[in-house]
Design a protein around this motif. Structure first.
Motif, PDB file in Angstrom:
ATOM      1  N   ASP A 817      -9.219  31.906 -24.308  1.00  0.00           N
ATOM      2  CA  ASP A 817      -8.817  31.171 -25.734  1.00  0.00           C
ATOM      3  C   ASP A 817      -7.801  31.799 -26.443  1.00  0.00           C
ATOM      4  N   HIS A 818      -7.500  32.829 -26.191  1.00  0.00           N
ATOM      5  CA  HIS A 818      -6.543  33.826 -27.090  1.00  0.00           C
ATOM      6  C   HIS A 818      -5.227  33.682 -26.562  1.00  0.00           C
ATOM      7  N   GLY A 819      -4.983  33.070 -25.440  1.00  0.00           N
ATOM      8  CA  GLY A 819      -3.587  32.949 -25.078  1.00  0.00           C
ATOM      9  C   GLY A 819      -3.320  33.229 -23.429  1.00  0.00           C
ATOM     10  N   ALA A 820      -2.284  33.188 -22.954  1.00  0.00           N
ATOM     11  CA  ALA A 820      -2.031  33.061 -21.876  1.00  0.00           C
ATOM     12  C   ALA A 820      -1.452  34.643 -21.527  1.00  0.00           C
ATOM     13  N   GLY A 821      -1.705  35.020 -19.923  1.00  0.00           N
ATOM     14  CA  GLY A 821      -1.241  36.246 -19.472  1.00  0.00           C
ATOM     15  C   GLY A 821       0.323  36.385 -19.481  1.00  0.00           C
ATOM     16  N   PRO A 822       0.692  37.427 -18.707  1.00  0.00           N
ATOM     17  CA  PRO A 822       2.075  37.541 -18.620  1.00  0.00           C
ATOM     18  C   PRO A 822       2.596  36.546 -17.699  1.00  0.00           C
ATOM     19  N   GLU A 823       4.227  36.428 -17.578  1.00  0.00           N
ATOM     20  CA  GLU A 823       4.665  35.383 -16.997  1.00  0.00           C
ATOM     21  C   GLU A 823       4.533  36.102 -15.217  1.00  0.00           C
ATOM     22  N   PRO A 824       3.860  34.909 -14.658  1.00  0.00           N
ATOM     23  CA  PRO A 824       3.364  35.528 -13.233  1.00  0.00           C
ATOM     24  C   PRO A 824       4.643  35.427 -12.284  1.00  0.00           C
ATOM     25  N   VAL A 825       4.505  36.158 -11.218  1.00  0.00           N
ATOM     26  CA  VAL A 825       5.224  36.386 -10.094  1.00  0.00           C
ATOM     27  C   VAL A 825       5.318  35.092  -9.224  1.00  0.00           C
ATOM     28  N   ILE A 826       6.475  34.949  -8.535  1.00  0.00           N
ATOM     29  CA  ILE A 826       6.493  33.878  -7.578  1.00  0.00           C
ATOM     30  C   ILE A 826       5.875  34.225  -6.172  1.00  0.00           C
ATOM     31  N   ALA A 827       5.062  33.505  -5.813  1.00  0.00           N
ATOM     32  CA  ALA A 827       4.502  33.748  -4.401  1.00  0.00           C
ATOM     33  C   ALA A 827       5.252  32.360  -3.570  1.00  0.00           C
ATOM     34  N   HIS A 828       4.938  32.557  -2.194  1.00  0.00           N
ATOM     35  CA  HIS A 828       5.655  31.657  -1.504  1.00  0.00           C
ATOM     36  C   HIS A 828       4.459  31.249  -0.444  1.00  0.00           C
ATOM     37  N   GLY A 829       4.440  29.845  -0.054  1.00  0.00           N
ATOM     38  CA  GLY A 829       3.601  29.322   1.064  1.00  0.00           C
ATOM     39  C   GLY A 829       4.182  28.136   1.539  1.00  0.00           C
ATOM     40  N   TYR A 830       3.361  27.532   2.615  1.00  0.00           N
ATOM     41  CA  TYR A 830       3.747  26.269   3.318  1.00  0.00           C
ATOM     42  C   TYR A 830       2.636  25.543   3.203  1.00  0.00           C
ATOM     43  N   SER A 831       3.051  24.025   3.128  1.00  0.00           N
ATOM     44  CA  SER A 831       2.000  23.064   3.317  1.00  0.00           C
ATOM     45  C   SER A 831       1.474  22.755   4.725  1.00  0.00           C
ATOM     46  N   GLY A 832       0.471  22.036   4.974  1.00  0.00           N
ATOM     47  CA  GLY A 832      -0.129  21.945   6.121  1.00  0.00           C
ATOM     48  C   GLY A 832       0.728  21.876   7.666  1.00  0.00           C
ATOM     49  N   GLU A 833       0.101  22.141   8.847  1.00  0.00           N
ATOM     50  CA  GLU A 833       0.979  22.082   9.703  1.00  0.00           C
ATOM     51  C   GLU A 833       0.395  20.572  10.709  1.00  0.00           C
ATOM     52  N   ASP A 834       1.122  20.435  11.645  1.00  0.00           N
ATOM     53  CA  ASP A 834       0.720  19.274  12.473  1.00  0.00           C
ATOM     54  C   ASP A 834       1.476  19.613  13.859  1.00  0.00           C
ATOM     55  N   LEU A 835       0.799  18.635  14.850  1.00  0.00           N
ATOM     56  CA  LEU A 835       0.974  19.216  16.064  1.00  0.00           C
ATOM     57  C   LEU A 835       2.659  19.083  16.649  1.00  0.00           C
ATOM     58  N   PRO A 836       3.176  19.954  17.294  1.00  0.00           N
ATOM     59  CA  PRO A 836       4.530  19.636  17.495  1.00  0.00           C
ATOM     60  C   PRO A 836       4.898  18.387  18.103  1.00  0.00           C
ATOM     61  N   VAL A 837       6.042  17.845  17.946  1.00  0.00           N
ATOM     62  CA  VAL A 837       6.345  16.380  18.534  1.00  0.00           C
ATOM     63  C   VAL A 837       7.250  16.428  19.618  1.00  0.00           C
ATOM     64  N   ALA A 838       7.740  17.676  19.740  1.00  0.00           N
ATOM     65  CA  ALA A 838       8.829  17.728  21.073  1.00  0.00           C
ATOM     66  C   ALA A 838       8.419  18.770  22.152  1.00  0.00           C
ATOM     67  N   ALA A 839       8.770  18.711  23.350  1.00  0.00           N
ATOM     68  CA  ALA A 839       8.646  19.453  24.218  1.00  0.00           C
ATOM     69  C   ALA A 839       9.840  20.224  24.618  1.00  0.00           C
ATOM     70  N   PRO A 840       9.795  21.483  25.294  1.00  0.00           N
ATOM     71  CA  PRO A 840      10.931  22.233  25.742  1.00  0.00           C
ATOM     72  C   PRO A 840      11.704  21.523  26.495  1.00  0.00           C
ATOM     73  N   GLU A 841      12.971  21.746  26.607  1.00  0.00           N
ATOM     74  CA  GLU A 841      14.064  20.952  27.424  1.00  0.00           C
ATOM     75  C   GLU A 841      14.570  21.795  28.303  1.00  0.00           C
ATOM     76  N   ASN A 842      15.508  21.432  29.386  1.00  0.00           N
ATOM     77  CA  ASN A 842      16.273  22.228  30.318  1.00  0.00           C
ATOM     78  C   ASN A 842      15.283  23.330  30.799  1.00  0.00           C
ATOM     79  N   VAL A 843      13.970  22.685  31.384  1.00  0.00           N
ATOM     80  CA  VAL A 843      13.216  23.793  32.012  1.00  0.00           C
ATOM     81  C   VAL A 843      13.534  23.838  33.406  1.00  0.00           C
ATOM     82  N   GLN A 844      13.571  25.185  33.994  1.00  0.00           N
ATOM     83  CA  GLN A 844      14.014  25.403  35.208  1.00  0.00           C
ATOM     84  C   GLN A 844      13.206  26.698  35.685  1.00  0.00           C
ATOM     85  N   ALA A 845      13.132  26.882  37.063  1.00  0.00           N
ATOM     86  CA  ALA A 845      12.550  28.174  37.484  1.00  0.00           C
ATOM     87  C   ALA A 845      13.590  28.869  38.389  1.00  0.00           C
TER      88      ALA A 845
END
Length: 1240
Positions: A817-845
């Motif tokens: 009620d008396h004001g805001a805190g100091p300017e916050p530092v920037i953090a980093h994150g990612y939105s949600g994941e989903d299953l991969p849509v591609a398979a590895p190519e050029n597979v050989q043994a």
């Protein structure tokens, strides 16, 4: 502030009087004011230069306008443009002579610089330029000096004449200074004097060195050899030295009274110039060594300016004055008498200034002034005047100027009469030349002291307020205070000629605004300044004298009162020096605590309180005594502190004071201060801080929006006291948050959301009511605006509808009620994941061997992974064995490769099999689609052992073996290898018709050498992992087998075995998890204890020679015997046989055990020299000494003379070789191994 005051003081070089007043025009502060030239820098009169460097002759001057420069050389004009080697620095008169193209000798002249502008001309001194010289020592052959012990001796130096004169010192061949004493010393001219010589003075390296300071070169004189002999030695060696030595003092050297070597005679005289250094020396010789003393006949020696050098031989007086003239007496004295010498000193004086150099005059039109050139000297100098470099008698007449000896009087000067006057004072010993200008100006007044300057002064001290001014005529200065009702005259004010106003004893009423007014006939100028009178700094409670026992604590208090507007600094000293760097010494704002006192802590301690204006100090002494033994006392917990009081209350701090309770015979170590937040956590006490047990106050830093009550606990060696009664409540005001939430993270729980989480603030961190959070986010890779929402006091917020796996920038800010805190530092994150849509190519043994294959693939692009890449998974399974046509699907196996891999290894494969596999990428959400299934084949491997081995139809000379194929073919079986060996003894109880287990290890042997135990074997199994295992045979505890991997080898050296211990050793083959272990038979290996090293006689040369001689002798004897036997007829075999009565030497028949004849017939020829017993076991003949063993069957023959010739046939040699090999392969004494290959 101090620098500004120094600058202001420099501006006070002004004058108020009309006669003999000095005024320097401040060109740096007042632009556009005209001024005649003034020489500011010039080279010395006697200018010695280094001939290796360019010559630089300085001449700098100032003036308005800036002056131009010219030079004279040897009294005539020096045209610089005509000399290509000389240049003049821009905006300067300094000359630079480039000596790379000319010799320095060409420029050894007398130079004079002239600086002129339209207002006058200034000239420099005559600058005599000479190059420094360091000539070489003249070549000379110095004969050795032989002297009698006890006589005096002088070693001359006579250095070459240099410019400036060199510095002389004596050293030896090792560049070590020769020791000097009252007996041996160096004179002022560099000679080395011996009052009397001793035998130890003999040496051949008395070397005089001359160091020339300008060129930093050292010249060396040829070494001087001195040989000191007694009289007998001189008589013995005179002939050897007579032709090439100087022989001194042929008479015996007895003890004698002193005589002077330097100076000669009873008296001498010396002249010295005023201001220089007077050096007089008296060097005496005698035996014993004389002592030298000095007195002044007509007075006393000036103690502060007098020193004695060279062991009293030199009297030195610095900064000589006329009072130093007179007679000085030096006395040389020993036990036999004394000698005196008087030196008459005359002091002359080159010209010197009496009242300083003539000072510049700045006059207004119509004013009067005086130039004074007051100088003296001995003899009295003459004074001449010049104007603008021209003798004044040759200058234009000026009615306003009158010359009277050393003074020029100016009356009613007019505009345009500005000039530079030169005063030249000279006598036989030197000259003085000074420039002084007369500048006629008309200028209104100006105050040079900065406007609105603040002066601070301590009460009851002197206050000085400057009012530096300039004007022509010279302005008159007046002072006013505040309302300017009247000028400040009389007590307590004092006016100085330079405009400064002084208050001798400043009081608080003197504080205020002051006005300085400068006026002359051309105008008026005023300036305002301010005076602040401060309260003095005073120590109210001084430290007191302390006596403490060793190991106890001492506290010095130093409570100070000071002006609140001044910043104080407390400093502690010990014995007028800095405090020791010791963590036991604790400096607080108003005290010094010394814990665990030792004897080294005793001393005087001083506290100094400094401010920017004043300081105060006080001292006290600390005495540390030994701890006196006291009877054992019962210690208890201390009593609770009392009388809690809150003082110095501020928004976020308070001072807490208390009174300690009874210690109960155990000193209080510390106090623990706790608080209760009645507003948020009533009934819960929290630790706030701790202070030393010597403290009774604490400065507490508090948080906003808390209702504090405090309590104090005391701690001694027994434990904590009961808490004190709580203090009164202290409420801090609410404020905006000081900090923001921490631990900010961004992640997704679904493919289309972003969860922003953080660690919320505590109630103590909220700083006020109404705590909530401002959550902000935006995509990192897109230039978008921040999206902001306000959430309640929670710990996370979910953003829906986000793209899948996109980076975000996040911020969370605390707000109340008396004001805001100091300017916050920037953090980093990612939105949600989903299953991969591609398979590895050029597979050989890539198949590496029968059990290992490498799998390779191309990485999946990061945008198709749709999440944090966790790694890749390889699914593989066995389709079938290649030697079988029916399919055999095994369970699917998975290998995981974490991280961004592009290849992996598949171990543990079955040989000769067909495998299928695919690769999938996975992220935090799960796996992506599989790649195209690929196949590969493993090559053949070593087959497994036959599943059984059965012996059937055993006969005397044959048997039948039957076996079943192995469980694991690992390829197409192309044949079997059968190995067998005869057994030493029969093994009853073994059914030859049963199937025996077969080990893949054969021929397992060991041999012990210096390097360790060598284990050897043969292996035919399919497993790739082979180990040598060993453990102590006599270990009582259950000891684990020690393993050594030995893949691909058939020998291994065990170096870890200890001497004197027996070990059990075996070989182990490990295959797949579904295959059994294969063990070899165990060996017992005993490592002999290490014996002391002895000499091997077989390696000694004498022993080898002896053996060779014996062998040669035996060979000769054999040859002789052989010749004799060939001549002796036939060997009587039958008679010899009849002569044998010992049955051990007779052949025994197998049938009836009777002794019979030698027979060369073989009715039953054994297989490879052995017989087959009737019980079916393979057994060696009872006698290994049969003559049949020396031949092939019955081929052994006798010569006509009865000698056996079969033993020398080649067949027996081959047999010996075969037996040698067989004995190393099997533990049996007869190890005839045969192999039979059967192919199917």
């Amino acid at each position: 502030m101090m620098e500004r005051r120094r600058m202001d003081a420099a501006l006070l070089v002004l004058f108020l009087g009309h006669l003999a007043a000095a005024l320097e025009v401040p060109l740096d502060l007042l632009e556009g004011l005209p001024q005649p030239p003034t020489i500011t820098h010039q080279s010395p009169k006697d200018y010695i230069i280094d001939p290796r460097e360019n010559i630089i002759i300085h001449c700098e001057a100032k003036g308005k306008p800036h002056p131009s420069f010219s030079w004279t050389r040897n009294g005539t004009h020096f045209d610089i443009d005509e000399d290509p080697n000389v240049t003049m620095k821009p905006h300067s008169g300094t000359l630079v002579v480039d000596i790379s193209r000319a010799k320095a000798e060409q420029y050894e002249c007398v130079y004079q610089c002239t600086a002129r502008n339209k207002h006058g001309t200034a000239v420099s001194n005559n600058i005599v330029v000479r190059q420094s010289r360091s000539p070489l020592w003249s070549k000379e052959k110095i004969k050795p000096i032989v002297v009698q012990e006890g006589v005096s001796l002088v070693l001359p130096c006579r250095p070459p004449v240099g410019l400036p004169p060199p510095i002389i010192f004596w050293m030896d061949n090792y560049f070590q200074k020769l020791p000097q004493s009252s007996r041996v010393s160096q004179s002022l001219n560099g000679d080395l004097y011996f009052a009397n010589v001793l035998r130890e003075d003999s040496r051949n390296d008395y070397i005089c060195y001359a160091r020339f300071p300008y060129t930093q070169t050292i010249q060396q004189k040829q070494p001087i050899t001195v040989k000191v002999l007694n009289m007998d030695a001189i008589n013995d060696t005179m002939a050897a030295f007579y032709n090439d030595t100087d022989l001194f003092s042929e008479e015996p050297a007895d003890e004698r009274k002193p005589t002077f070597l330097v100076p000669s005679g009873p008296s001498s005289s010396k002249t010295v110039l005023r201001g220089q250094v007077l050096e007089m020396e008296c060097i005496a010789e005698g035996l014993p060594t004389p002592e030298i003393s000095w007195t002044k006949v007509s007075g006393v020696l000036p103690a502060k300016r007098t020193s004695f050098l060279h062991y009293q031989r030199t009297l030195r007086i610095v900064n000589v004055s006329e009072s130093d003239a007179g007679d000085y007496r030096c006395t040389g004295r020993n036990q036999l008498g004394s000698v005196h010498h008087t030196i008459h000193v005359t002091v002359k004086a080159a010209p010197y200034w009496i009242s300083g150099t003539p000072r510049n005059l700045v006059l207004a039109p119509g004013e009067n002034g005086v130039l004074t050139c007051r100088a003296s000297g001995t003899p009295k100098p003459s004074i001449t005047w010049a104007m603008n470099g021209i003798p004044i008698e040759n200058s234009p007449k000026d009615l306003s100027r009158k010359v009277e000896d050393d003074t020029i009087i100016f009356t009613d000067v007019q505009t345009g009469s500005s000039a530079v006057y030169q005063c030249n004072v000279s006598n036989d010993y030197g000259y003085l030349l000074s420039n002084a200008f007369v500048n006629v100006l008309s200028e209104p007044p100006r105050v040079l002291t900065p406007a609105n300057k603040v002066y601070q002064v301590i009460k009851n001290h002197r206050a000085l307020m400057d009012c530096a001014s300039f004007g022509s005529p010279i302005p008159k200065i007046e002072w006013f205070k505040d309302s300017r009702s009247s000028t400040l005259d009389g007590d307590p004010y004092i006016h100085h000629d330079n405009g400064t106003l002084e208050i001798q004893v400043a009081q608080a009423v003197n504080s205020g605004k002051y006005t300085c007014v400068a006026r002359n006939m051309l105008g008026i100028y005023e300036n305002h300044i301010y005076l602040e009178v401060k309260e003095p700094t005073r120590i109210l409670k001084q430290p007191e004298y302390k006596v403490v026992q060793r190991g106890r604590s001492a506290v010095f208090e130093c409570k100070v009162k000071h002006d609140p507007s001044l910043i104080p600094t407390m400093t502690w000293l010990k014995d007028d020096g800095e405090l020791p760097d010791d963590e036991r010494l604790i400096v607080d704002s108003d005290s010094l605590t010394i814990t665990d006192a030792t004897e080294n802590d005793a001393g005087v301690y001083t506290c100094i309180m400094n401010t920017t204006l004043d300081h105060d100090s006080a001292s006290a002494e600390l005495t540390v005594v030994e701890a006196t033994p006291t009877p054992a006392v019962l210690s208890e917990r201390p009593d609770a502190p009392t009388d809690l009081e809150l003082t110095d209350q501020k928004k976020r701090s308070v001072q807490l004071t208390w009174t300690p309770g009874d210690e109960h015979n155990s000193p209080i170590q510390k106090f623990l201060i706790q608080y209760e937040d009645i507003l948020h956590h009533r009934g819960h006490w929290h630790n706030l801080t701790e202070v030393l047990g010597t403290k009774t106050t604490a400065h507490l830093k508090l948080s906003p929006y808390v209702h504090y009550t405090f309590r104090v606990l005391a701690l001694n060696a027994v434990g904590f006291s009961r808490p004190s009664f709580p203090s009164r409540m202290f409420k801090t005001e609410a404020a905006a948050p000081d900090e923001n939430p921490t631990g900010i993270q961004g992640f997704g729980t679904e493919h289309d959301n972003l969860v922003i989480s953080w660690k919320p603030l505590t109630s103590l961190q909220s700083n006020g009511p109404g705590l909530h959070y401002k959550v902000m986010w935006r995509q990192k890779t897109v230039d978008s605006e921040w999206t902001t929402v306000t959430v309640a006091n929670t710990s996370k917020f979910v953003v829906s509808g986000t793209p899948t796996f996109v980076p975000y920038e996040l911020k969370v800010q605390a707000v109340n009620d008396h004001g805001a805190g100091p300017e916050p530092v920037i953090a980093h994150g990612y939105s949600g994941e989903d299953l991969p849509v591609a398979a590895p190519e050029n597979v050989q043994a890539v198949v590496r061997n029968s059990t290992v294959a490498d799998v390779h693939w191309d990485p999946v692009p990061s945008k198709l992974i749709r999440g944090h890449l966790k790694g890749y998974k390889v699914y593989y399974w066995k389709e079938r064995n290649l030697h079988k046509h029916n399919p055999h699907h095994s369970d699917q196996q998975v290998l995981t490769f974490s991280g961004n891999h592009t290849h992996g290894m598949l171990p543990g494969l079955h040989p000769f099999s067909l495998y299928s596999f695919n690769v999938r990428v996975y992220n935090g959400k799960g796996e992506g689609p599989a790649s195209l299934t690929q196949q590969f084949e493993t090559p053949e491997g070593v087959p497994g052992p036959p599943t059984s081995l059965i012996v059937t139809n055993p006969n005397l000379d044959s048997l039948t073996l039957e076996w079943n194929p192995p469980h694991v073919h690992n390829g197409r079986i192309t044949g079997y290898t059968l190995k067998y060996q005869p057994a030493l003894i029969s093994q009853p109880g073994i059914d030859v018709g049963a199937a025996l287990p077969v080990s893949p290890f054969v021929n397992v042997n060991s041999s012990v050498g210096e390097s360790g135990a060598l284990i050897s074997w043969e292996y035919w199994g399919p497993e790739n992992n082979i180990y040598v295992e060993y453990k102590n045979q006599n270990s009582e505890a259950e000891e684990e087998w020690q393993k050594k991997l030995v893949n691909g080898s058939q020998t291994y050296m065990l170096k870890e075995l200890k001497g004197g211990i027996s070990y059990r050793v075996r070989l182990v083959a490990k295959g797949h998890h579904d295959q059994p272990l294969h063990l070899s038979k165990e060996l017992v290996v005993t490592v002999p204890a290490v014996a002391s090293r002895q000499v091997d006689i077989a390696t000694q040369g004498w022993f080898i020679g002896l053996m060779c001689a014996i062998a040669l002798l035996i060979l000769i004897l054999l040859i002789i015997c052989f010749i004799q036997r060939n001549k002796g007829g036939k060997y009587p075999v039958k008679e010899k046989e009849d002569a044998h009565t010992d049955p051990e030497f007779q052949p025994m028949k197998d049938d009836d055990c009777t002794f019979g004849e030698y027979s060369d017939n073989e009715d039953h020829k054994p297989l490879k020299g052995s017989r087959t017993p009737s019980n079916g076991t393979v057994k060696r003949d009872d006698s290994d000494d049969s003559l049949v063993d020396y031949g092939e069957g019955g081929d052994g023959q006798f010569n006509e003379d009865g000698s056996f010739i079969g033993q020398y046939s080649g067949k027996s040699a081959s047999r010996d070789t075969a037996e040698g090999h067989e004995s190393s392969e099997a533990p049996s004494p007869i190890n005839a191994m045969n192999s039979l290959n059967s192919f199917v």
